[in-house]
Design an enzyme around this catalytic site. Structure first.
Site, PDB file in Angstrom:
ATOM      1  N   SER A 127       0.917  -1.025   0.023  1.00 23.42           N
ATOM      2  CA  SER A 127      -0.052   0.134  -0.043  1.00 23.42           C
ATOM      3  C   SER A 127       0.809   1.233  -0.075  1.00 23.42           C
ATOM      4  O   SER A 127       1.932   1.264   0.537  1.00 23.42           O
ATOM      5  CB  SER A 127      -0.924  -0.172   1.392  1.00 23.42           C
ATOM      6  OG  SER A 127      -1.491   1.214   1.427  1.00 23.42           O
ATOM      7  N   TYR A 153      -1.677  -0.796  10.705  1.00 23.07           N
ATOM      8  CA  TYR A 153      -2.275  -1.483   9.550  1.00 23.07           C
ATOM      9  C   TYR A 153      -0.809  -1.313   8.426  1.00 23.07           C
ATOM     10  O   TYR A 153      -0.183  -2.120   7.671  1.00 23.07           O
ATOM     11  CB  TYR A 153      -3.576  -1.076   8.922  1.00 23.07           C
ATOM     12  CG  TYR A 153      -3.700  -1.120   7.318  1.00 23.07           C
ATOM     13  CD1 TYR A 153      -3.340  -0.130   6.583  1.00 23.07           C
ATOM     14  CD2 TYR A 153      -3.832  -2.587   7.002  1.00 23.07           C
ATOM     15  CE1 TYR A 153      -3.396  -0.191   5.123  1.00 23.07           C
ATOM     16  CE2 TYR A 153      -3.683  -2.661   5.434  1.00 23.07           C
ATOM     17  CZ  TYR A 153      -3.482  -1.590   4.688  1.00 23.07           C
ATOM     18  OH  TYR A 153      -3.623  -1.850   3.232  1.00 23.07           O
ATOM     19  N   LYS A 157       2.233  -3.676   6.292  1.00 27.15           N
ATOM     20  CA  LYS A 157       2.576  -3.369   4.990  1.00 27.15           C
ATOM     21  C   LYS A 157       4.017  -3.210   4.817  1.00 27.15           C
ATOM     22  O   LYS A 157       4.715  -3.892   4.049  1.00 27.15           O
ATOM     23  CB  LYS A 157       1.846  -2.704   4.232  1.00 27.15           C
ATOM     24  CG  LYS A 157       0.321  -2.743   4.205  1.00 27.15           C
ATOM     25  CD  LYS A 157       0.227  -4.263   3.542  1.00 27.15           C
ATOM     26  CE  LYS A 157      -1.367  -4.415   3.275  1.00 27.15           C
ATOM     27  NZ  LYS A 157      -1.510  -5.748   2.663  1.00 27.15           N
TER      28      LYS A 157
HETATM   29  C1  WQD Z   1      -9.740   9.445   1.709  1.00 31.14           C
HETATM   30  C2  WQD Z   1      -9.945  10.842   2.024  1.00 31.14           C
HETATM   31  C3  WQD Z   1     -10.506  11.374   4.143  1.00 31.14           C
HETATM   32  C4  WQD Z   1     -14.181   9.398   4.662  1.00 31.14           C
HETATM   33  C5  WQD Z   1      -6.945   4.485   3.262  1.00 31.14           C
HETATM   34  C6  WQD Z   1      -5.681   3.439   3.711  1.00 31.14           C
HETATM   35  C7  WQD Z   1      -5.143   2.843   2.584  1.00 31.14           C
HETATM   36  C8  WQD Z   1      -6.096   2.210   1.811  1.00 31.14           C
HETATM   37  C9  WQD Z   1      -7.147   3.132   1.337  1.00 31.14           C
HETATM   38  C10 WQD Z   1      -5.976  -0.030   2.405  1.00 31.14           C
HETATM   39  C11 WQD Z   1      -9.371  11.242   3.147  1.00 31.14           C
HETATM   40  C12 WQD Z   1     -11.627  11.615   3.253  1.00 31.14           C
HETATM   41  C13 WQD Z   1     -12.822   9.851   4.320  1.00 31.14           C
HETATM   42  C14 WQD Z   1     -15.366  10.222   4.937  1.00 31.14           C
HETATM   43  C15 WQD Z   1     -13.671  11.976   4.082  1.00 31.14           C
HETATM   44  N1  WQD Z   1      -6.570   1.074   2.509  1.00 31.14           N
HETATM   45  N2  WQD Z   1     -12.789  11.013   3.953  1.00 31.14           N
HETATM   46  N3  WQD Z   1     -14.840  11.529   4.716  1.00 31.14           N
HETATM   47  O1  WQD Z   1      -7.333   7.335   4.278  1.00 31.14           O
HETATM   48  O2  WQD Z   1      -6.457   7.721   1.717  1.00 31.14           O
HETATM   49  O3  WQD Z   1      -6.600   5.463   2.812  1.00 31.14           O
HETATM   50  O4  WQD Z   1      -7.761   3.734   2.539  1.00 31.14           O
HETATM   51  O5  WQD Z   1      -5.147  -0.459   1.576  1.00 31.14           O
HETATM   52  O6  WQD Z   1      -3.965   2.002   3.102  1.00 31.14           O
HETATM   53  O7  WQD Z   1      -4.736   4.457   4.563  1.00 31.14           O
HETATM   54  O8  WQD Z   1      -8.660   6.539   2.174  1.00 31.14           O
HETATM   55  O9  WQD Z   1     -11.204   6.674   1.601  1.00 31.14           O
HETATM   56  O10 WQD Z   1     -10.507   6.799   4.122  1.00 31.14           O
HETATM   57  O11 WQD Z   1      -9.804   8.622   2.619  1.00 31.14           O
HETATM   58  O12 WQD Z   1     -13.516  13.156   4.140  1.00 31.14           O
HETATM   59  O13 WQD Z   1     -16.302   9.768   5.514  1.00 31.14           O
HETATM   60  O14 WQD Z   1     -11.374  11.017   2.198  1.00 31.14           O
HETATM   61  O15 WQD Z   1     -10.108  12.390   5.190  1.00 31.14           O
HETATM   62  O16 WQD Z   1      -8.697  12.868   2.833  1.00 31.14           O
HETATM   63  P1  WQD Z   1      -7.235   7.023   2.688  1.00 31.14           P
HETATM   64  P2  WQD Z   1     -10.027   7.208   2.837  1.00 31.14           P
END
Ligand code: WQD
Length: 342
Positions: A127, A153, A157
């Protein structure tokens, strides 16, 4: 010619199931190894609908070497794609041992058997989280310094990649590719398989589609005071089917290389999209009004990160074909399909 058998641990999961489709369609014989702890059983009927047959499935916990070894004894395995791992960032902070135990034990077990049975083509599900918050960088390439990940997590990785480096160093015949995913989104265009978030989704797009379908009251955008053009965080969102195809490309690369071989490769579109842009693209492309508000920042969020995808383009001869808009529409079609079956 006999089809090459590929063991896909976690093959009933979100990225795993989409990879099964691409493997079959590219002439491989995949075997799903999954205990369905993090997968919904309806994925089996969805895969059957797409493939026209039910793929081989072995219900096994990859941490259980006694249960897993007979799979290696029963047939010649050409390659392994190792997805099986817990992946909820927030949960890993609350329960780190659950993550270290399962994710690392599972990797060690599958590596032990790969070496014992001379399975020398190994693709690891890594990741972009291994880059942590890259100092001042937005676009990261594979030479970017890895830093302590923002969560247990992410650390599994980082440690997983190190385990593979050490294993490969002592076993030069063992060829390995670490695929560092950016943000997987969307669903298969047929809407027969997609993402099944367990409980409240932590990821952005499933939260958006569940809000739009009425399962959630409102989307909270976690902060709009970041140093980005519209103040919201930026990510590299990649269609899950493009990501799945990158695994097929990785197997083909391993097939064509000589030993020793070990590469880490970013899998992203090479383009950043902000949270606000995702919200706007959702409303524009689905014609659904979204109920959302600005909330506080989410601790641990990286401000901006997206892939330099040149190495994947050059080494894997792979590039993302779907757009973010395609992924959003496919995710919405999948959410509507789920609602029909509720
Ligand atoms: C993306 C953006 C949030 C939800 C994670 C893991 C990564 C991978 C993908 C496994 C951020 C914003 C989110 C919400 C929001 N997972 N957001 N409101 O954190 O980039 O990555 O998931 O492999 O390893 O770290 O993805 O989709 O959680 O967030 O504003 O209800 O959306 O703050 O800026 P992230 P995400």
């Amino acid at each position: 010619m006999d089809k090459k058998t590929i063991l896909v641990t976690g093959g009933a999961g979100y990225i795993g199931s989409h990879t099964i489709v691409e493997l079959v369609q590219k002439g491989f014989h995949p075997i799903i190894v999954d205990d369905f702890r993090n997968a919904n059983k309806t994925v089996v009927s969805g895969l059957t609908e797409i493939l026209g047959f039910c793929p081989s499935i072995i219900h096994v916990n990859v941490c259980d070497i006694n249960a897993l070894e007979p799979v290696f004894q029963a047939q010649k395995i050409h390659g392994i794609i190792h997805f099986a791992a817990y992946k909820a960032v927030g949960e890993s902070v609350v329960d780190p041992l659950k993550y270290y135990k399962n994710n690392l034990q599972g990797l060690v077990t599958i590596c032990e058997l790969a070496l014992k049975y001379q399975v020398n083509n190994f693709v690891f599900s890594s990741s972009c989280t291994v880059y942590g918050e890259p100092e001042g960088l937005k676009e990261v390439d594979e030479a970017t310094r890895l830093s302590k990940a923002n969560s247990p997590y992410g650390n599994t990785k980082l440690i997983g990649e190190q385990i593979l480096i050490d294993v490969q160093a002592q076993n030069p015949q063992f060829k390995c590719v670490n695929l560092r995913y950016f943000n997987p989104i969307g669903a298969h265009p047929s809407a027969n398989i997609g993402e099944f978030p367990i409980g409240t989704p932590s990821n952005l797009l499933p939260y958006i589609t569940q809000t739009a379908i009425g399962k959630r009251e409102k989307l909270t955008v976690f902060g709009n005071d970041y140093p980005t053009p519209d103040g919201t965080c930026i990510r590299d969102y990649i269609h899950v089917s493009d990501l799945a195809n990158a695994h097929v490309a990785a197997l083909n690369l391993l097939e064509s290389t000589s030993t020793p071989f070990f590469e880490a490769i970013n899998i992203g579109t090479g383009k950043g999209t902000s949270v606000k842009e995702i919200v706007d693209l959702f409303e524009t492309n689905t014609h659904q009004k979204l109920n959302w508000e600005i909330g506080n920042r989410r601790p641990g969020d990286v401000v901006e990160i997206y892939a330099n995808a040149k190495k994947a383009n050059d080494l894997l001869n792979w590039t993302a074909n779907y757009t973010v808009e395609d992924a959003i529409v496919h995710a919405w079609n999948w959410e509507k399909k789920l609602a029909e079956n509720d």
